[in-house]
Scaffold this motif. Structure first.
Motif, PDB file in Angstrom:
ATOM      1  N   LEU A 136       0.840  -1.203   0.000  1.00  0.00           N
ATOM      2  CA  LEU A 136       0.000   0.000   0.000  1.00  0.00           C
ATOM      3  C   LEU A 136       0.872   1.249   0.000  1.00  0.00           C
ATOM      4  O   LEU A 136       1.804   1.376   0.796  1.00  0.00           O
ATOM      5  CB  LEU A 136      -0.918   0.027   1.232  1.00  0.00           C
ATOM      6  CG  LEU A 136      -1.845   1.246   1.369  1.00  0.00           C
ATOM      7  CD1 LEU A 136      -2.872   1.277   0.237  1.00  0.00           C
ATOM      8  CD2 LEU A 136      -2.547   1.228   2.730  1.00  0.00           C
ATOM      9  N   LYS A 137       0.571   2.154  -0.932  1.00  0.00           N
ATOM     10  CA  LYS A 137       1.282   3.440  -1.003  1.00  0.00           C
ATOM     11  C   LYS A 137       0.250   4.567  -0.873  1.00  0.00           C
ATOM     12  O   LYS A 137      -0.762   4.558  -1.579  1.00  0.00           O
ATOM     13  CB  LYS A 137       2.047   3.557  -2.311  1.00  0.00           C
ATOM     14  CG  LYS A 137       2.779   4.894  -2.482  1.00  0.00           C
ATOM     15  CD  LYS A 137       3.756   4.879  -3.664  1.00  0.00           C
ATOM     16  CE  LYS A 137       3.042   4.647  -4.975  1.00  0.00           C
ATOM     17  NZ  LYS A 137       3.977   4.666  -6.126  1.00  0.00           N
ATOM     18  N   LEU A 138       0.519   5.502   0.023  1.00  0.00           N
ATOM     19  CA  LEU A 138      -0.387   6.647   0.226  1.00  0.00           C
ATOM     20  C   LEU A 138       0.191   7.868  -0.473  1.00  0.00           C
ATOM     21  O   LEU A 138       1.352   8.240  -0.239  1.00  0.00           O
ATOM     22  CB  LEU A 138      -0.578   6.934   1.715  1.00  0.00           C
ATOM     23  CG  LEU A 138      -1.174   5.796   2.549  1.00  0.00           C
ATOM     24  CD1 LEU A 138      -1.351   6.246   4.001  1.00  0.00           C
ATOM     25  CD2 LEU A 138      -2.503   5.321   1.976  1.00  0.00           C
ATOM     26  N   GLU A 139      -0.614   8.479  -1.354  1.00  0.00           N
ATOM     27  CA  GLU A 139      -0.185   9.680  -2.071  1.00  0.00           C
ATOM     28  C   GLU A 139      -0.723  10.918  -1.355  1.00  0.00           C
ATOM     29  O   GLU A 139      -1.939  11.065  -1.169  1.00  0.00           O
ATOM     30  CB  GLU A 139      -0.679   9.645  -3.516  1.00  0.00           C
ATOM     31  CG  GLU A 139       0.000   8.573  -4.359  1.00  0.00           C
ATOM     32  CD  GLU A 139      -0.196   8.789  -5.851  1.00  0.00           C
ATOM     33  OE1 GLU A 139      -0.926   9.744  -6.219  1.00  0.00           O
ATOM     34  OE2 GLU A 139       0.381   8.024  -6.634  1.00  0.00           O
ATOM     35  N   LEU A 140       0.193  11.794  -0.956  1.00  0.00           N
ATOM     36  CA  LEU A 140      -0.153  13.034  -0.252  1.00  0.00           C
ATOM     37  C   LEU A 140       0.059  14.215  -1.189  1.00  0.00           C
ATOM     38  O   LEU A 140       0.918  14.177  -2.066  1.00  0.00           O
ATOM     39  CB  LEU A 140       0.710  13.205   1.003  1.00  0.00           C
ATOM     40  CG  LEU A 140       0.838  11.985   1.926  1.00  0.00           C
ATOM     41  CD1 LEU A 140       1.738  12.325   3.103  1.00  0.00           C
ATOM     42  CD2 LEU A 140      -0.523  11.524   2.402  1.00  0.00           C
ATOM     43  N   THR A 141      -0.703  15.289  -0.975  1.00  0.00           N
ATOM     44  CA  THR A 141      -0.533  16.503  -1.780  1.00  0.00           C
ATOM     45  C   THR A 141       0.299  17.524  -1.009  1.00  0.00           C
ATOM     46  O   THR A 141       0.327  17.537   0.225  1.00  0.00           O
ATOM     47  CB  THR A 141      -1.898  17.128  -2.118  1.00  0.00           C
ATOM     48  OG1 THR A 141      -2.588  17.434  -0.909  1.00  0.00           O
ATOM     49  CG2 THR A 141      -2.734  16.165  -2.947  1.00  0.00           C
ATOM     50  N   GLU A 142       0.955  18.397  -1.765  1.00  0.00           N
ATOM     51  CA  GLU A 142       1.800  19.413  -1.134  1.00  0.00           C
ATOM     52  C   GLU A 142       0.991  20.367  -0.258  1.00  0.00           C
ATOM     53  O   GLU A 142       1.511  20.905   0.721  1.00  0.00           O
ATOM     54  CB  GLU A 142       2.525  20.213  -2.209  1.00  0.00           C
ATOM     55  CG  GLU A 142       3.709  19.503  -2.827  1.00  0.00           C
ATOM     56  CD  GLU A 142       4.522  20.454  -3.667  1.00  0.00           C
ATOM     57  OE1 GLU A 142       5.399  21.129  -3.084  1.00  0.00           O
ATOM     58  OE2 GLU A 142       4.275  20.556  -4.873  1.00  0.00           O
ATOM     59  N   SER A 143      -0.279  20.597  -0.607  1.00  0.00           N
ATOM     60  CA  SER A 143      -1.081  21.581   0.125  1.00  0.00           C
ATOM     61  C   SER A 143      -1.256  21.208   1.590  1.00  0.00           C
ATOM     62  O   SER A 143      -1.445  22.088   2.440  1.00  0.00           O
ATOM     63  CB  SER A 143      -2.454  21.729  -0.535  1.00  0.00           C
ATOM     64  OG  SER A 143      -3.134  20.484  -0.542  1.00  0.00           O
ATOM     65  N   MET A 144      -1.180  19.922   1.904  1.00  0.00           N
ATOM     66  CA  MET A 144      -1.372  19.538   3.300  1.00  0.00           C
ATOM     67  C   MET A 144      -0.148  19.823   4.162  1.00  0.00           C
ATOM     68  O   MET A 144      -0.185  19.683   5.382  1.00  0.00           O
ATOM     69  CB  MET A 144      -1.766  18.059   3.411  1.00  0.00           C
ATOM     70  CG  MET A 144      -0.649  17.081   3.182  1.00  0.00           C
ATOM     71  SD  MET A 144      -1.112  15.393   3.665  1.00  0.00           S
ATOM     72  CE  MET A 144      -2.551  15.098   2.678  1.00  0.00           C
ATOM     73  N   LEU A 145       0.939  20.264   3.529  1.00  0.00           N
ATOM     74  CA  LEU A 145       2.162  20.526   4.289  1.00  0.00           C
ATOM     75  C   LEU A 145       2.258  21.969   4.768  1.00  0.00           C
ATOM     76  O   LEU A 145       3.264  22.368   5.333  1.00  0.00           O
ATOM     77  CB  LEU A 145       3.398  20.200   3.426  1.00  0.00           C
ATOM     78  CG  LEU A 145       3.439  18.790   2.819  1.00  0.00           C
ATOM     79  CD1 LEU A 145       4.705  18.621   1.993  1.00  0.00           C
ATOM     80  CD2 LEU A 145       3.353  17.725   3.903  1.00  0.00           C
ATOM     81  N   ILE A 161       1.830  15.715  10.923  1.00  0.00           N
ATOM     82  CA  ILE A 161       1.921  14.940   9.678  1.00  0.00           C
ATOM     83  C   ILE A 161       3.115  14.000   9.726  1.00  0.00           C
ATOM     84  O   ILE A 161       3.021  12.814   9.368  1.00  0.00           O
ATOM     85  CB  ILE A 161       2.018  15.894   8.471  1.00  0.00           C
ATOM     86  CG1 ILE A 161       0.688  16.631   8.293  1.00  0.00           C
ATOM     87  CG2 ILE A 161       2.402  15.140   7.207  1.00  0.00           C
ATOM     88  CD1 ILE A 161       0.738  17.736   7.270  1.00  0.00           C
ATOM     89  N   ILE A 162       4.256  14.504  10.168  1.00  0.00           N
ATOM     90  CA  ILE A 162       5.464  13.665  10.272  1.00  0.00           C
ATOM     91  C   ILE A 162       5.225  12.505  11.228  1.00  0.00           C
ATOM     92  O   ILE A 162       5.612  11.354  10.957  1.00  0.00           O
ATOM     93  CB  ILE A 162       6.663  14.520  10.718  1.00  0.00           C
ATOM     94  CG1 ILE A 162       7.038  15.523   9.623  1.00  0.00           C
ATOM     95  CG2 ILE A 162       7.853  13.640  11.081  1.00  0.00           C
ATOM     96  CD1 ILE A 162       8.102  16.518  10.028  1.00  0.00           C
ATOM     97  N   ALA A 163       4.554  12.791  12.360  1.00  0.00           N
ATOM     98  CA  ALA A 163       4.299  11.739  13.345  1.00  0.00           C
ATOM     99  C   ALA A 163       3.415  10.643  12.760  1.00  0.00           C
ATOM    100  O   ALA A 163       3.666   9.439  12.952  1.00  0.00           O
ATOM    101  CB  ALA A 163       3.657  12.341  14.589  1.00  0.00           C
TER     102      ALA A 163
END
Length: 704
Positions: free
Chosen positions: A572-581, A588-590
């Motif tokens: 399983l790979k989760l794709e995140l968007t830059e806007s959530m950073l 998020i890191i945790a």
């Protein structure tokens, strides 16, 4: 001629019914007659009475008098002196009071008796018990003293007394405090000259005249009177007409100071109708004034307008500089808005960082009225764009303004407010710091959005979604996995692309149940793939929204789903968007670290289009960067796109990250990417997103 015997009986009868004690003596001071009341008043023993026979002289030294009368009198010398004076002066009548030792008070009336020829015949002594009357009189005097003392010292009620012509004859201490005049200054002055404003004087005189004519008091009411020096004071004034027999009638006024109550009422009114922070009208007062404006517009035919104003990025300022600074900004915005409008217009705080300006009595022509409103709107834009000094901070803030016009009652209040709100959001979509007028196309778009949201909720309930899969390959064309892409199988409209409903889901929080459905469906598919050697090594990428990822228990949700389907987390790979950073980076890191520890990998989607900080990027436990399709599209001809892509590839390599490019549609694009170190691809060159059956058929065709 009356029979002497009958005459005596009549006299005895009269003696018996009279309340007074009677003693009659002749001109020789001999007792002629007495009644029973005399005996009872003086409490004369029967044994003593037996010794008093008609014709027996009772001189001053007579022992019977000493024992029967003197022993019961409190002031014996005075009593004897008066009796002696009366006997020595046969012609003198006398009325006096005698105080007895037992506390009673008798009224004595000594009356001379004469015949028709005015010849002295003797004297009649009348005695009456006036103890109760005297006590009542004393009590009345005491009560009057206490009452006057109470009136004088009562702290909260001003009491004044006036004659019929208005002359002041009573002025208590509370009157001195309330009106500022001392008793010496007030007494003898006319009421109208003291505390009655000039415009009320003729009316007060007429009311007083009517009161003294009829005896009916002036009705109590709230009045605005004047104090010494001319300042005004609000009082509740009641009146009493008093007429004591023997004295001229008077009018008494009882006034209570309403200043504190009026202040309290004003404070309550402010709390009810005005915003505490900015002191502008609040939503409640705005609605009241708006209803009045609608009625006025209906009568006059003139156009009115509503301007909805929302401060751009106010939350960011509030969160970074603190609520105190945010409050200062709101106060200054309120002041600036008031400077942009006429006195008859209304500026209100609608809540949070939202303000409403209501313009009334504009032109009767819609186009001319719109031009007037636009001029005010542009003035507001200009003044709100000027820098703000908020304590030690100098800040900038911009507004988004939505405008709607109204003319009479053609639309309801709620509809007009909604229109202005819609126009304001359109201004935000246009890039903020702008103004927009409402039009019907906006309303149609909003109505469609509402319908879509309702249908989307139904879709979640009925599980009307499907997953399509777009293959991801390496430089040799070998499949390495796929991206799971949601589709909505609408029962009437057919297949709906996520570009139409995902933005709505993000805004309405429906993205949370949809995101969980995607995760569940992906894990269910991975479970099936694990059973087939053709698909067991594939990695399935799932897009995760910012709202979904920021849930406190997101990591627990993912782990629980993997366990429920017994799926290998490394698939399983989760794709995140830059806007959530943009914020909450530590959380998020945790979350990424927790999931990474069980084998889940992460890809940063659409890289290069967002706001990611390189400082944060190196801290994130990422596995892959995904180059956005916008940079791949013209990569063969556009030098800027080439430079950006090369930078992304080099950055990823320096950070030890894999790179995958999406939107690869031509061979020259793939070749450029491969030549420069990007070894993984996704796009129509390899396959469009496919249903599971077609996707697995594609995999089968690619197998040697």
């Amino acid at each position: 001629m009356i029979n002497p015997q009958l005459q005596n009986l009549l006299i005895d009868a009269i003696y018996g019914v009279l309340p007074d004690g009677i003693l009659v003596v002749d001109d020789q001071e001999t007792i002629v007659s007495h009644n029973q009341q005399f005996v009872e008043l003086w409490k004369i023993p029967m044994t003593l009475l037996n010794g008093i026979q008609p014709g027996t002289a009772i001189g001053l030294d007579d022992a019977l008098i000493q024992s029967a009368l003197l022993d019961r009198v409190k002031d014996k010398p005075n009593f004897l002196a008066k009796v002696k004076a009366l006997y020595n002066t046969p012609d003198m009548n006398d009325l006096c009071e005698i105080e007895l030792l037992d506390g009673r008070i008798l009224e004595r009336n000594a009356t001379v008796l004469r015949n028709k020829n005015n010849q002295y015949l003797g004297r009649a002594w009348f005695f009456r018990d006036i103890t109760q009357r005297k006590q009542a009189a004393i009590a009345m005097v005491d009560n009057e003293i206490r009452f006057r003392d109470l009136l004088e010292k009562i702290p909260l009620v001003s009491v004044q007394g006036y004659a019929a012509d208005g002359t002041t004859n009573y002025w208590n201490q509370a009157s001195e405090y309330l009106y500022g005049f001392s008793a010496e200054e007030a007494l003898g002055k006319n009421l109208t000259d003291l505390i009655i404003p000039p415009e009320m004087r003729s009316g007060v005189k007429e009311a007083m005249h009517q009161m003294f004519e009829t005896g009916e008091p002036i009705p109590a009411s709230e009045l605005t009177l004047i104090r010494k020096g001319g300042s005004k004071v609000e009082v509740f004034s009641s009146h009493a007409y008093v007429h004591v027999p023997g004295r001229a009638p008077e009018m008494f006024c009882m006034d209570i100071d309403l200043s504190d109550r009026k202040k309290d009422e004003e404070r309550i009114r402010k709390l009810a109708f005005y915003d505490v922070l900015t002191h502008l009208p609040n939503r409640r007062l705005l609605i009241d004034r708006f209803n009045q404006a609608l009625a006025s517009s209906s009568r006059s035919g003139r156009v009115g307008a509503l301007l909805f104003i929302d401060l751009d990025n106010f939350k960011t300022l509030n969160d970074t500089l603190g609520h105190d600074v945010g409050d200062l900004l709101l106060q200054q915005v309120a002041t600036r808005l008031e400077s942009c409008v006429r006195e008859e217009d209304t500026v209100a705080r609608f809540g949070g960082d939202e303000f409403v300006v209501m313009l009334d009595n504009l032109s009767e022509q819609d186009l001319e009225a719109a031009a007037q409103v636009e001029a005010v709107g542009n003035k507001i834009l200009t003044i709100l764009n000027q820098p703000y000094l908020l304590g030690p901070h100098e800040c900038n803030s911009t507004p988004s303004i939505g405008i709607t016009l109204f003319n009479g009652h053609h639309l309801s209040m709620d509809e007009l407010f909604k229109q202005a709100d819609i126009a304001m959001y359109d201004a935000k979509k246009a890039g903020r710091n702008a103004l927009r007028f409402f039009d019907l196309k906006m309303q149609e778009a909003i109505n469609n959005r509402v319908k879509l949201e309702h249908a989307l909720r139904k879709a979640i309930e009925l599980q009307q979604f499907k997953l399509h899969f777009q293959i991801q390959v390496d430089y040799s064309g070998c499949p390495i996995g796929a991206e799971a892409l949601i589709r909505w199988q609408h029962p009437e409209q057919g297949m709906i692309s996520p570009i139409y409903f995902i933005p709505l889901a993000e805004e309405s929080d429906l993205i949370l149940p949809i995101g969980q459905w995607v995760l569940e469906a992906a894990c269910q598919q991975l479970k099936q793939w694990q059973k087939n050697t053709l698909t067991s090594d594939l990695v399935l990428a799932v897009n995760v929204s910012a709202k979904q990822f920021r849930q406190i228990d997101f990591a627990d949700q993912v782990q629980a789903t993997l366990q429920r389907y017994a799926v290998n987390p490394t698939r399983l790979k989760l794709e995140l968007t830059e806007s959530m950073l943009v914020d909450n980076i530590q959380q998020i890191i945790a979350t990424m670290t927790t999931l990474g520890e069980i084998g889940i990998s992460f890809s940063l989607d659409d890289f290069g289009t967002g706001y990611s900080s390189l400082q944060y990027l190196k801290k994130l436990p990422l596995n892959q960067l995904k180059i956005d399709r916008s940079f791949v599209q013209d990569i063969a001809a556009d030098n800027s796109d080439k430079a950006i892509v090369l930078t992304i590839i080099n950055m990823a390599q320096s950070l030890g990250l894999k790179v995958i490019a999406e939107g690869v549609e031509r061979e020259d694009q793939r070749q450029f990417l491969m030549d420069n170190g990007c070894m993984y691809y996704q796009g129509y060159l390899f396959s469009k997103p496919l249903p599971i059956e077609a996707f697995e058929a594609l995999l089968q065709s690619l197998t040697p």
